[in-house]
Scaffold this active site. Structure first.
Site, PDB file in Angstrom:
ATOM      1  CE  LYS A 164      12.578   3.983 -15.500  1.00  0.00           C
ATOM      2  NZ  LYS A 164      12.941   4.878 -14.381  1.00  0.00           N
ATOM      3  CE1 TYR A 197      -6.663 -23.823  -8.575  1.00  0.00           C
ATOM      4  CE2 TYR A 197      -5.760 -21.771  -9.454  1.00  0.00           C
ATOM      5  CZ  TYR A 197      -5.776 -23.162  -9.414  1.00  0.00           C
ATOM      6  OH  TYR A 197      -4.914 -23.886 -10.187  1.00  0.00           O
TER       7      TYR A 197
HETATM    8  C1  LIG Z   1      12.385   6.152 -14.668  1.00  0.00           C
HETATM    9  C2  LIG Z   1      13.106   7.432 -14.638  1.00  0.00           C
HETATM   10  C3  LIG Z   1      12.650   8.530 -15.407  1.00  0.00           C
HETATM   11  C4  LIG Z   1      11.349   8.522 -16.180  1.00  0.00           C
HETATM   12  O1  LIG Z   1      10.261   8.658 -15.275  1.00  0.00           O
HETATM   13  P1  LIG Z   1       8.752   8.750 -15.802  1.00  0.00           P
HETATM   14  O2  LIG Z   1       7.956   9.025 -14.570  1.00  0.00           O
HETATM   15  O3  LIG Z   1       8.438   7.408 -16.370  1.00  0.00           O
HETATM   16  O4  LIG Z   1       8.709   9.818 -16.802  1.00  0.00           O
HETATM   17  C5  LIG Z   1      13.446   9.659 -15.438  1.00  0.00           C
HETATM   18  N1  LIG Z   1      14.603   9.719 -14.723  1.00  0.00           N
HETATM   19  C6  LIG Z   1      15.039   8.706 -13.953  1.00  0.00           C
HETATM   20  C7  LIG Z   1      16.310   8.856 -13.200  1.00  0.00           C
HETATM   21  C8  LIG Z   1      14.305   7.533 -13.873  1.00  0.00           C
HETATM   22  O5  LIG Z   1      14.734   6.525 -13.106  1.00  0.00           O
END
Ligand SMILES: *Cc1c(COP(=O)(O)O)cnc(C)c1O
Length: 366
Positions: A38, A255
């Site tokens: 993702k 800045y």
């Molecule tokens: C993002 C996510 C994961 C992966 O989590 P990590 O901590 O990056 O391993 C797994 N399951 C769901 C439902 C998620 O949203």
């Protein structure tokens, strides 16, 4: 260099590290891996990472939006893909068109899914995270609505990196739902993110869903050493010294002139700022590597640049490592996260692909 400056700041993604991490995780888990890609693979680039993960042992993929799934299909990736979030009717049709499995989060969302012919759905159960997922008391109803479309049941841990007893409580609630709803052999049960996969073996069920660990980052977020878990960070974030000036005592930088030189100081301007994803909260605290040594960030990070304190041996054009290794030194995403008041996840995911070109090493096949 041929005299023209390199692109401002770039990310080198080592796909051999991704492959290595997938095999480490696969060996550890002993069950199929759903590689979580993702958010553009946490900033690493979804398509190349998904390919590397699949050809080193991952069995399926997960994303958060139908669009993210469509991008993978558009690149010719045929592996099963699960979408984690709740989708609108339009997004559900897109999901069907691209053969993406979707997630039912409530009775209403199950009805929406059942309204689109031919969608496979996983039912997500809320066991204590209290963000997404159907309540345990509504699992039976959501299941009936989904009927034959039900392909999986899962939950998500709130504290797998930090609180073993809370993780156990969530598993007990999940197990109670599973006991109450005999699922037969047709449904895949899953729960473990990276932290649970690594540290709570009893949570592995039928498959595991690692995200952060695929990228060689530590699921503990702001601390912890990924090397201790056998993982190799995949991303190196680099820039270069675009200019050097000498500050006289009393002269300030950036800045607000929040930094002022106490003694004559060489100041190197580096074309990375918060628009690249180099966080402003690193102002006055970040460090980068130039010529194998740690260099302090002077004053504020601006939108497009920041300034590091160097010595007379540093020259225009020298490589700057913002995240990664140079010589014997290393700045990890975990360290930068800690200094920026955030976590490693946000450091790599925040790298802006419209400003930061990504290049890949160890690309293989397709
Ligand atoms: C993002 C996510 C994961 C992966 O989590 P990590 O901590 O990056 O391993 C797994 N399951 C769901 C439902 C998620 O949203």
């Amino acid at each position: 260099m041929d005299g023209s400056p390199p692109s401002r700041t770039w990310a080198e993604v080592d796909l051999a590290a991704v492959r290595h991490n997938v095999s480490v995780l696969k060996r550890r888990a002993g069950v199929p891996i759903m590689a979580v890609v993702k958010a553009d693979a946490y900033g690493h680039g979804a398509v190349p990472v998904a390919r590397a993960a699949l050809d080193s042992g991952a069995d399926s993929l997960a994303v958060v939006t139908a669009e993210e799934g469509a991008e993978l299909r558009g690149a010719g990736i045929g592996a099963p893909i699960l979408v984690f979030t709740d989708l609108s009717p339009e997004e559900l049709s897109a999901a069907r068109q691209h053969r993406l499995a979707v997630t039912a989060h409530s009775v209403e969302s199950a009805k929406r899914i059942a309204g689109v012919q031919g969608l496979a759905a996983h039912l997500k159960v809320n066991t204590g995270m209290n963000r997404w997922g159907v309540e345990p008391s509504e699992v039976g109803e959501a299941r009936r609505i989904l009927g034959d479309g039900l392909a999986g049941v899962y939950t998500h841990f709130s504290s797998a990196d930090s609180d073993a007893s809370e993780t156990r409580r969530q598993m007990e609630r999940f197990d109670a739902v599973l006991a109450d709803q005999p699922l037969g052999g047709l449904t895949t049960v899953h729960a473990a993110n990276s932290a649970a996969l690594l540290w709570h073996p009893e949570s592995r069920y039928d498959l595991v869903r690692p995200g952060i660990a695929l990228y060689g980052l530590h699921p503990g977020g702001d601390g912890g050493d990924p090397a201790g878990e056998g993982l190799r960070p995949a991303m190196t974030l680099k820039s270069y010294v675009a200019g050097i000036r000498r500050l006289l005592p009393g002269e300030g930088v950036s800045y607000g002139l929040t930094y002022r030189a106490g003694v004559p100081t060489f100041a190197a301007t580096v074309p990375v700022g918060y628009a690249e994803g180099y966080r402003r909260s690193l102002s006055g605290r970040g460090q980068a590597l130039i010529r194998g040594a740690r260099r302090p960030l002077l004053g504020r990070v601006t939108m497009d640049a920041c300034v590091f304190g160097v010595d007379g041996g540093v020259g225009v054009g020298d490589e700057v490592v913002l995240v990664g290794e140079q010589g014997d030194e290393k700045v990890s995403a975990e360290e930068l996260g800690r200094l920026a008041g955030t976590i490693n996840y946000e450091i790599t995911t925040g790298v802006n692909p419209r400003r930061v070109e990504r290049s890949y090493t160890d690309v293989r096949g397709s």
